[in-house]
Enzyme design. Structure first.
Site, PDB file in Angstrom:
ATOM      1  N   HIS A 220     -11.129   9.767   7.625  1.00 18.35           N
ATOM      2  CA  HIS A 220     -10.969   8.316   7.681  1.00 18.35           C
ATOM      3  C   HIS A 220     -10.381   7.841   9.003  1.00 18.35           C
ATOM      4  CE1 HIS A 220     -10.563   4.314   6.070  1.00 18.35           C
ATOM      5  NE2 HIS A 220      -9.256   4.301   6.219  1.00 18.35           N
TER       6      HIS A 220
ATOM      7  N   GLU B 268       0.841  -1.184   0.000  1.00 17.71           N
ATOM      8  CA  GLU B 268       0.000   0.000   0.000  1.00 17.71           C
ATOM      9  C   GLU B 268       0.883   1.244   0.000  1.00 17.71           C
ATOM     10  OE1 GLU B 268      -2.794  -0.230   3.213  1.00 17.71           O
ATOM     11  OE2 GLU B 268      -3.999  -1.754   2.230  1.00 17.71           O
TER      12      GLU B 268
ATOM     13  N   ARG C 113      -0.849   9.679   2.453  1.00 18.21           N
ATOM     14  CA  ARG C 113      -2.264  10.005   2.283  1.00 18.21           C
ATOM     15  C   ARG C 113      -2.573  11.493   2.348  1.00 18.21           C
ATOM     16  NH1 ARG C 113      -5.491   5.310   5.736  1.00 18.21           N
ATOM     17  NH2 ARG C 113      -5.409   3.716   4.113  1.00 18.21           N
TER      18      ARG C 113
ATOM     19  N   HIS D  64      -8.944  10.119   3.963  1.00 22.16           N
ATOM     20  CA  HIS D  64      -8.655   9.118   2.934  1.00 22.16           C
ATOM     21  C   HIS D  64      -8.894   9.776   1.582  1.00 22.16           C
ATOM     22  CE1 HIS D  64      -8.492   5.486   0.591  1.00 22.16           C
ATOM     23  NE2 HIS D  64      -8.166   4.800   1.666  1.00 22.16           N
TER      24      HIS D  64
ATOM     25  N   ARG E 242      -0.848   8.683   9.746  1.00 23.60           N
ATOM     26  CA  ARG E 242      -0.783   7.223   9.897  1.00 23.60           C
ATOM     27  C   ARG E 242      -0.351   6.540   8.610  1.00 23.60           C
ATOM     28  NH1 ARG E 242      -4.603   3.045   8.726  1.00 23.60           N
ATOM     29  NH2 ARG E 242      -5.990   4.665   7.928  1.00 23.60           N
TER      30      ARG E 242
END
Length: 532
Positions: free
Chosen positions: A347, A123, A288, A242, A382
């Site tokens: 998110h 990811e 992100r 997100h 994160r």
């Protein structure tokens, strides 16, 4: 006394450990405490009101032949934009593989190859393939189903569903229990549950915002409750958006998992242009916060943003990512042939209740795990799929810490009615909550500035004066802490971006800590300035 219909079979008294929340952290902690008696209080049927069940990507763990703990830590530090607690992150990463094996023992059907080895995906911002997943995008659902089955079969765990916890009870410096409202929070009756150990696993803050991927239960009540009881809150300003929520007008917004970009999907605007190529060397696989701002800019400019999976995934979409495929098809979009419209959505909250390495908060008798906490492992942003890892690692540590701190269970009488009131909150947004969600999205969202943050704080103060409902005050408290934290941090870092302070500042390369009293002082100072 509570009606007998609320009393589970074979339980004549309440044990001395109460876990608030039926998500991954709460269930895992209860299982790790077994055979110690424990009660889980869940607002919704377990698994239905938890963001854990909606997690698509999986759990990050350094388990592939080419991966190492050092690489995983390095990626976590890089994503966290300079303020990750490295010692906490390292210990979490090292424990990751053991917790994956725990989940396998509980029956989680992680994907395996033909030789029986775990299938690991990559990811965004991960340097290696280390995401343990289930059927592409069904990890959260599968993990929760397995844990729910294990909990249901464990006689030492009592689950009381439909109990909305509204208040922590303090006696001196100790948390001594909770007050909850039955019937999914719709009862006039409130019940007191005494406890020597309370573990808050109540989830995140997504529903404070107008666009979120979180269930409506994730409205920040746990952070607010703890702050109102005197707990220290860490890093509240860091909210992760997100970048690829599916933009079809649903609330909550369905998610197009990070794994799609990991497998080669591209972000394009309405003209088909890959806009992330001009923003970051890693393009779609950038952290992100950077991708979210890129998507936000395209949407704000009227060019739109779309996730094009037609070449990278194509005809394999239905079997590789069934959850995303179903969401798209329900909205009349065929992701095999069409790009998916996307928009940033709240998110995950990197901030929360400050805890130490054992999950202990700043209040004796209160532990916390999962998204309601700020352990320091995420820093300002994160790393993808580290959230489920954090939940199981710290939930297991809390169980061990409680066993050592309270070696023998102590059985108390069943909780008595605390009081009665008509202070009810419906599942649907009240006008006041809808107003708060607009305020947070407009002024405390993807891009912030001082003028907007001051406006948000003042409007939140008005809502506090106009509302006295306990649950809504918990929600408002969390919103106030996020907005005040964002106002005080005069820089941009990770998930916190100030258009009036767009650069990182060395003086702010640190975590932030707030109490409710601190936040109220800021509100008072702004009120004095306005009056002058």
């Amino acid at each position: 006394m509570p009606n007998d219909s609320f009393r589970p079979l074979s339980w004549d008294a309440i044990d001395d450990i109460v876990i608030v929340g039926g998500g991954l952290a709460g269930l895992f902690c209860a299982l790790k405490l077994s055979p110690r008696p424990v009660t889980i209080l869940a607002a919704a049927p377990i698994g239905q009101g938890a963001s854990s069940a909606w997690a698509q990507g999986g759990i990050a763990a350094a388990m592939s032949p080419g991966d190492t703990f050092e690489k995983h830590v390095a990626d976590t530090l890089e994503a966290g934009a300079g303020i990750v607690d490295e010692k906490m992150a390292r210990s979490m990463v090292v424990e990751g593989p053991a917790r994956i094996h725990d989940l396998l023992d509980y029956g989680v059907p992680f994907d395996r190859d033909l030789e029986g080895r775990l299938v690991l995906s990559r990811e965004a911002a991960h340097s290696e393939r280390r995401i343990v997943r289930v059927k592409g995008d069904m990890a959260g659902k599968a993990i929760m189903e397995a844990l729910i089955a294990a909990v249901r079969k464990t006689p030492s765990i009592r689950v009381l569903e439909g109990y909305v916890v509204e208040e922590l009870v303090r006696e001196g410096r100790f948390v001594s229990g909770v007050i909850a409202r039955p019937d999914a929070g719709q009862s006039k009756k409130r019940v007191h549950f005494p406890a020597r150990a309370v573990v808050l696993c109540s989830g995140g803050v997504g529903h404070l915002y107008a666009v979120t991927t979180n269930p409506w239960e994730a409205c920040g009540q746990g952070v607010g409750m703890a702050a109102r009881a005197g707990a220290i809150i860490a890093d509240p300003e860091f909210v992760q958006f997100h970048p690829t929520a599916i933009n079809i007008g649903r609330d909550p917004a369905p998610l197009a998992t990070e794994a799609l970009r990991g497998d080669g999907a591209h972000l394009v605007n309405a003209a088909g242009r890959r806009f992330m190529l001009d923003i970051h060397p890693d393009a779609e696989l950038a952290p992100r916060d950077i991708v979210s701002r890129g998507v936000f800019a395209e949407v704000q400019a009227g060019r739109g943003a779309f996730l094009d999976c037609t070449k990278a995934v194509g005809r394999h979409f239905p079997e590789m990512f069934p959850t995303v495929y179903a969401s798209c098809k329900a909205a009349g979009i065929d992701p095999v042939e069409q790009p998916i419209p996307v928009v940033p959505a709240v998110h995950y909250h990197m901030g929360g209740i400050l805890t130490d390495a054992e999950g202990r908060t700043s209040i004796d008798g209160l532990w916390a795990a999962g998204e309601v906490t700020s352990t320091g492992v995420h820093g300002a942003n994160r790393l993808a799929s580290n959230s489920l890892l954090e939940a199981v690692v710290f939930a297991a540590r809390i169980a061990e810490n409680i066993k050592g701190f309270l070696p023998e269970p102590k059985i108390s009488d069943w909780g008595k009615n605390a009081d009665e009131s008509d202070d009810l909150v419906t599942v649907e947004d009240s006008p006041a909550l809808a107003r708060l969600r607009r305020i947070m999205s407009e002024h405390v969202g993807v891009i912030r500035n001082r003028t907007g943050l001051v406006s948000a704080i003042r409007e939140i103060a008005v809502l506090e004066r106009e509302n006295t409902r306990m649950r809504f005050l918990n929600i408002l408290t969390t919103a106030k802490l996020i907005a005040v934290g964002a106002l005080l941090r005069e820089e941009s870092r990770g998930g916190h971006f100030r258009s009036d302070c767009p650069e990182q500042r060395a003086a702010w390369k640190r975590r932030s800590f707030l109490t409710l009293a601190d936040a109220d002082r800021v509100v008072a100072e702004l009120a004095e300035t306005e009056a002058a």
